[in-house]
Design a protein around this motif. Sequence first.
Motif, PDB file in Angstrom:
ATOM      1  N   GLY A 224      17.811  38.698 -16.718  1.00 44.90           N
ATOM      2  CA  GLY A 224      17.289  39.360 -15.642  1.00 44.90           C
ATOM      3  C   GLY A 224      16.693  40.715 -16.101  1.00 44.90           C
ATOM      4  O   GLY A 224      15.608  41.137 -15.594  1.00 44.90           O
ATOM      5  N   LYS A 225      17.289  41.352 -16.801  1.00 47.58           N
ATOM      6  CA  LYS A 225      16.792  42.781 -17.522  1.00 47.58           C
ATOM      7  C   LYS A 225      15.370  42.719 -18.278  1.00 47.58           C
ATOM      8  O   LYS A 225      14.400  43.187 -17.956  1.00 47.58           O
ATOM      9  N   PHE A 226      15.745  41.663 -18.872  1.00 48.50           N
ATOM     10  CA  PHE A 226      14.361  41.303 -20.011  1.00 48.50           C
ATOM     11  C   PHE A 226      13.224  40.796 -19.143  1.00 48.50           C
ATOM     12  O   PHE A 226      12.179  41.194 -19.516  1.00 48.50           O
ATOM     13  N   LEU A 227      13.432  39.849 -18.062  1.00 47.01           N
ATOM     14  CA  LEU A 227      12.238  39.308 -17.477  1.00 47.01           C
ATOM     15  C   LEU A 227      11.679  40.330 -16.253  1.00 47.01           C
ATOM     16  O   LEU A 227      10.555  40.401 -15.919  1.00 47.01           O
ATOM     17  N   SER A 228      12.887  41.072 -15.586  1.00 49.38           N
ATOM     18  CA  SER A 228      12.248  41.567 -14.241  1.00 49.38           C
ATOM     19  C   SER A 228      12.146  43.039 -14.803  1.00 49.38           C
ATOM     20  O   SER A 228      11.692  43.788 -13.602  1.00 49.38           O
TER      21      SER A 228
END
Length: 279
Positions: A224-228
């Motif tokens: 989630g952190k990586f993509l958003s």
Amino acid sequence: MLTHGGSKQPLVSTSAFYAIPAYAHPFSCFSNKAMKYPQENIKPYNEEESKAAQVEKMFDNIAPAYDKLNHALSWNIDKSWRRKAINLLKPFQPQRVMDVATGTGDFAIQAYHILHPQELIGTDISEGMMNIGRAKAKQAGLDKHISFAKEDCTSLSFPDHRFDAITVAFGIRNFEHLDQGLQEMYRVLVPGGHLVILELSEPEGFPMKQLYAIYSKIVIPTIGKFLSKDRSAYTYLPQSIKAFPQGEVMQNIIRKAGFSQVSFKRLTLGICTLYFATK
């Protein structure tokens, strides 16, 4: 039971779903006052702002990456879950459908392709998400058939008995007041109308329960952190799933809102639960 076309159709196979008989109302000794549930206290960012305001902000933030994340985190199984949910409504041929917490419109678009209702309205508090939904509907040539409207699910602007069916996919745990939201959906449904809810849940059996715990604590927040670029959003996700009422407990809460028939089915070893209710 209200049906379209003048014929009565069975709800679902009782062997496939767990159901509470109409007379067995586990909340019959309770008042209809709204209760407080654990997930209502879980907020994405801070304790000061209301949950609704923070959920709106969160989804506006992650809207551009939401579809990619959603499909990646569920290994695309979410598409089959949606199809199962929509197919429950097919025997009743609903002509006026509202998709609550519609987000980027995936469920609404899939529902239109399967049900072909006269009217389908997607409602949400996040304009960022719905703007993507509007673009997707237009690209699919469905912008004349699917409309989007900003709505507070706990205080809908629609009159009583407005819809034949209401759907909520992966959004009901974000309601600031669960009882209020369910009561509002009950209010705007026609007598005999249907409510379909899909919600993520925690598996109960070994080893899926243990594997899911690792996945939700480590994999979901990291991806989630990586993509958003919004780690809080995907830390909030597993926390809200863990706190949300599941199975028989949620079944009872839906019944307390006034629904006469409520059933549920666990999907994919319990990582998602499908609820079906009749007004």
